[in-house]
Scaffold this active site. Sequence first.
Site, PDB file in Angstrom:
ATOM      1  CD  GLU A 188     -24.271 -13.475 -59.703  1.00 35.93           C
ATOM      2  OE1 GLU A 188     -23.661 -13.935 -58.721  1.00 35.93           O
ATOM      3  OE2 GLU A 188     -24.384 -12.248 -59.927  1.00 35.93           O
ATOM      4  CE  LYS A 234     -23.193  -6.177 -64.258  1.00 36.49           C
ATOM      5  NZ  LYS A 234     -23.639  -5.620 -65.568  1.00 36.49           N
ATOM      6  CB  SER A 290     -24.272   1.504 -67.049  1.00 37.38           C
ATOM      7  OG  SER A 290     -25.000   1.033 -68.165  1.00 37.38           O
TER       8      SER A 290
HETATM    9  C1  LIG Z   1     -24.863  -5.416 -65.966  1.00 43.21           C
HETATM   10  C2  LIG Z   1     -25.062  -4.118 -66.612  1.00 43.21           C
HETATM   11  C3  LIG Z   1     -26.182  -3.307 -66.336  1.00 43.21           C
HETATM   12  C4  LIG Z   1     -27.300  -3.734 -65.445  1.00 43.21           C
HETATM   13  O1  LIG Z   1     -26.959  -3.971 -64.116  1.00 43.21           O
HETATM   14  P1  LIG Z   1     -27.347  -2.945 -62.957  1.00 43.21           P
HETATM   15  O2  LIG Z   1     -27.024  -3.706 -61.708  1.00 43.21           O
HETATM   16  O3  LIG Z   1     -28.805  -2.640 -63.086  1.00 43.21           O
HETATM   17  O4  LIG Z   1     -26.509  -1.751 -63.129  1.00 43.21           O
HETATM   18  C5  LIG Z   1     -26.265  -2.061 -66.948  1.00 43.21           C
HETATM   19  N1  LIG Z   1     -25.316  -1.629 -67.804  1.00 43.21           N
HETATM   20  C6  LIG Z   1     -24.243  -2.379 -68.107  1.00 43.21           C
HETATM   21  C7  LIG Z   1     -23.243  -1.839 -69.063  1.00 43.21           C
HETATM   22  C8  LIG Z   1     -24.071  -3.640 -67.529  1.00 43.21           C
HETATM   23  O5  LIG Z   1     -22.995  -4.378 -67.840  1.00 43.21           O
END
Ligand SMILES: *Cc1c(COP(=O)(O)O)cnc(C)c1O
Length: 405
Positions: free
Chosen positions: A120, A98, A390
């Site tokens: 948000e 993010k 992610s």
């Molecule tokens: C917020 C988040 C997501 C989901 O958000 P996307 O916009 O679909 O990427 C996925 N993995 C992590 C670690 C997150 O913090």
Amino acid sequence: MTNFTDAPTTAVPDSNGKFGPYGGQFVPETLMPALAELITAYDEARRDPAFVAEFEHLLHSYVGRPSPVTHAKRLSQQLGGAQIYLKREDLNHTGAHKINNALGQALLAQRMGKQRIVAETGAGQHGVGTATACALLGLECIVYMGEVDIARQQPNVYRMKLLGAEVRSVSSGSRTLKDAINEAIRDWVTNVETTHYLLGSVLGPHPYPMMVRDFQSVIGRGARQQMLDEIGRLPNVVVACVGGGSNAMGIFHAFRDDEGVDLIGVEAGGESIASGKHAARFADLNVARIGVLHGTKSFVMQTADGQIIETHSISAGLDYPSVGPEHAWLRDQERAGYTYATDEEALAAFQMLSKTEGIIPALESAHAVADVIKRAPTMHPDQIILVNMSGRGDKDLNTVIDLLA
Ligand SMILES: *Cc1c(COP(=O)(O)O)cnc(C)c1O
């Protein structure tokens, strides 16, 4: 592709922000000038080598990019099929992807002369990313968060406050993410002269889905080059979890013109599809139909009379009733496929990756790993799966400890 201005040839959206029938700008008239201003500012910024250089410098010196690609040898061996490689967004500063988008938009806001940021947050991850970027650049930061989420995400609330952000509690509606988004939009409408709305995924009105994708596309550009340089070939499959869809678009984008590379998005199957307690928008077309939520047209989980349905997932980051419009379009075009993993499968994957590789994934990322656990054994040992890690799992330890107890 060397930077985020170099788009693949199939790049979308069109000039109206439409991805086929999806996307667009469904906002009150008062916001149209702000969106027009944002489109112009972003378009100028992405062509300005100084802006691109500053963004890339911060990604390197502050976020710690490039994040490596790791061969998950023991996991691959245990599953007995394809070779699994992990794109390590979990190693970024703040522990997830993010921050890429938060920094890009905060730099853009600064360039637009807007010193006040509203955002948000649901679980708090985007709030933390935004508060971090604002602290770095000296911007005022206000984060809207549902009362229910504030109660269950205390460590992230505390982090945001430490980083200098003001966390505003939202007590309307279901007092969760979708209500926090409504409040952030309301604030933006009221203070549009001084304020930028820093949206956290590939959602919302044009240009957000495109702009957030572009800022996140550093993930796929890096991973694609690393595969070529270090392994000597592209993967057969790229897998990523899909909440709003920003980490998935971030890794998919660079591969979209590579016809031999399958793109797979993994949604939250929750308790099960049949139970209705899930956030698998593409898997349950009884409740997810084309609709408008928070300024964009996409698949939305809703009742027959259009009331938004409350979703469920073990991972807060995947728990949203709609999905980025570009994913709906990629699905229609059959360029990407979408599947889901249940809470139970994600929890098993969380443990398996921890034990086999010494990497504790975010519960969101564990959904992608859960798909890989099913997929890899059906493939050949000379085939490759690239999976987007992610984020890291530190934030989820309490949830997991409670569930395993
Ligand atoms: C917020 C988040 C997501 C989901 O958000 P996307 O916009 O679909 O990427 C996925 N993995 C992590 C670690 C997150 O913090």
